[in-house]
Design an enzyme around this catalytic site. Structure first.
Site, mmCIF file in Angstrom:
data_model
loop_
_atom_site.group_PDB
_atom_site.id
_atom_site.type_symbol
_atom_site.label_atom_id
_atom_site.label_comp_id
_atom_site.label_asym_id
_atom_site.label_seq_id
_atom_site.Cartn_x
_atom_site.Cartn_y
_atom_site.Cartn_z
ATOM 1 N N ASP A 143 37.182 50.846 18.848
ATOM 2 C CA ASP A 143 37.198 50.667 17.402
ATOM 3 C C ASP A 143 36.155 51.589 16.782
ATOM 4 O O ASP A 143 35.609 52.450 17.463
ATOM 5 C CB ASP A 143 36.944 49.185 17.063
ATOM 6 C CG ASP A 143 37.568 48.755 15.754
ATOM 7 O OD1 ASP A 143 37.748 49.601 14.856
ATOM 8 O OD2 ASP A 143 37.853 47.545 15.607
ATOM 9 N N GLU A 184 43.407 42.349 13.212
ATOM 10 C CA GLU A 184 41.988 42.454 13.537
ATOM 11 C C GLU A 184 41.138 42.314 12.290
ATOM 12 O O GLU A 184 40.114 41.638 12.291
ATOM 13 C CB GLU A 184 41.702 43.808 14.216
ATOM 14 C CG GLU A 184 40.301 43.916 14.823
ATOM 15 C CD GLU A 184 39.218 44.364 13.844
ATOM 16 O OE1 GLU A 184 38.043 44.252 14.185
ATOM 17 O OE2 GLU A 184 39.544 44.824 12.731
ATOM 18 N N ASP A 202 39.925 53.635 10.689
ATOM 19 C CA ASP A 202 39.684 52.304 11.264
ATOM 20 C C ASP A 202 41.022 51.569 11.242
ATOM 21 O O ASP A 202 41.420 51.056 10.193
ATOM 22 C CB ASP A 202 38.623 51.567 10.431
ATOM 23 C CG ASP A 202 38.470 50.098 10.816
ATOM 24 O OD1 ASP A 202 38.966 49.712 11.878
ATOM 25 O OD2 ASP A 202 37.856 49.356 10.030
HETATM 26 CO CO CO Z 1 37.731 47.543 10.010
HETATM 27 ZN ZN ZN Z 2 38.364 48.282 13.047
#
Ligand code: CO
Ligand code: ZN
Length: 301
Positions: A191, A168, A138
């Protein structure tokens, strides 16, 4: 890596890396794709007289998943996350204020870190075959998708903006200014989404690792434009791409900002299933990644 493939490339004031491919034709669309470069981290808030460092979170540090984790600081210092002696883990995870980082220091004078120093998890990449484990998949998984897409995309009628965003994890802060400058008609977040096919006492949001990319329907920050959900679903079925649908109850993505910045955009996203999200060891299935790439390519065509 992407320089030779982009028609235009820039870094904005926040640090977003922005690359354009193609020029919008009369019947084409301006599309922004966003994947984030930043990862979960922590920041030292206090060093005590014995040299133990207290910290706060940069992004959502998952409860239960910090204890024993090793961290590395920007300045090269290393440490291990430990818990106050009397704060046993019973049913509820102790708050972040009960944890500290032990760098092996004997006092505040020889402690290698100070207030304001930042760290990330310190874990090695592991290849388990078709599945891989690493920190910050991630959103390195999404970043990999963007790089692959940019290097392979043939210029057509659409203008595609590949945006590698910052900040983010602390509230989708980078995507807004990037979107403002690009003014896309369609904005997609690339994502991850938590795979929930692990031992559990309740069955909810059954996203499976290896079950295919998830077409974003909703997360905590965006309700996807139904036209995008429908078109992605049609393309996935037509091209026989395994897929799932994401309704994420907690957590947002850059799609939230692309949807409402400037005059707004049709927003959506493709989410790659990840197990053990926001832990030092996140797991991705490489077939999910490949199928996400196929779905993205079909959509851009
Ligand atoms: Co994340
Ligand atoms: Zn993410």
């Amino acid at each position: 890596m992407i320089q030779p493939y982009a028609d235009e490339i820039r870094v904005d004031a926040l640090g977003n890396l922005i690359a354009r491919k193609g020029k919008k034709a009369k019947d084409g669309k301006r599309i922004m794709l966003a994947a984030h470069l930043d990862e979960i981290g922590l920041i030292v808030s206090h060093v005590d007289a014995k040299g133990f460092a207290r910290f706060s979170a940069l992004g959502g540090l998952s409860p239960h998943r910090r204890l024993g984790a090793r961290v590395k600081f920007l300045n090269g210092a290393r440490g291990v996350i430990a818990l106050e002696r009397e704060a046993e883990i019973k049913d509820r995870a102790p708050g972040l204020d009960r944890y500290f980082i032990d760098t092996g220091a004997t006092s505040d004078r020889d402690c290698p870190v100070k207030v304001g120093d930042v760290a990330v998890f310190d874990t090695e990449f592991q290849d388990l075959g078709n599945r891989v484990v690493a920190r910050a998949l991630d959103d390195r998984a999404g970043v990999a998708l963007l790089v692959e897409s940019l290097t392979r995309l043939k210029s057509g009628k659409n203008e595609v903006w590949y945006v590698f965003t910052v900040q983010e994890e602390v509230g989708t802060r980078g995507a807004g200014p990037a979107s403002y400058g690009i003014d896309p008609e369609i904005g997609l977040a690339l994502d991850v989404t938590p795979a929930s096919d692990v031992p559990s006492t309740r069955e909810r949001n059954p996203i499976a690792l290896g079950g295919g990319p998830a077409i974003k329907v909703k997360d905590a920050g965006v309700i996807s434009d139904p036209r995008i959900v429908q078109e992605m679903t049609r393309l996935a079925e037509k091209n026989r791409i395994p897929h799932q649908f994401e309704v994420m109850e907690m957590g947002g993505t850059d799609a939230a900002k692309m949807q409402v910045t400037g005059l707004g955009a049709q927003a959506g996203g493709i989410a790659i299933p990840v197990r053990h999200l926001h832990s030092p060891s996140e797991m991705v299935d490489l077939d999910d990644l490949k199928n996400a790439g196929k779905l993205l390519a079909a959509f851009l065509r």
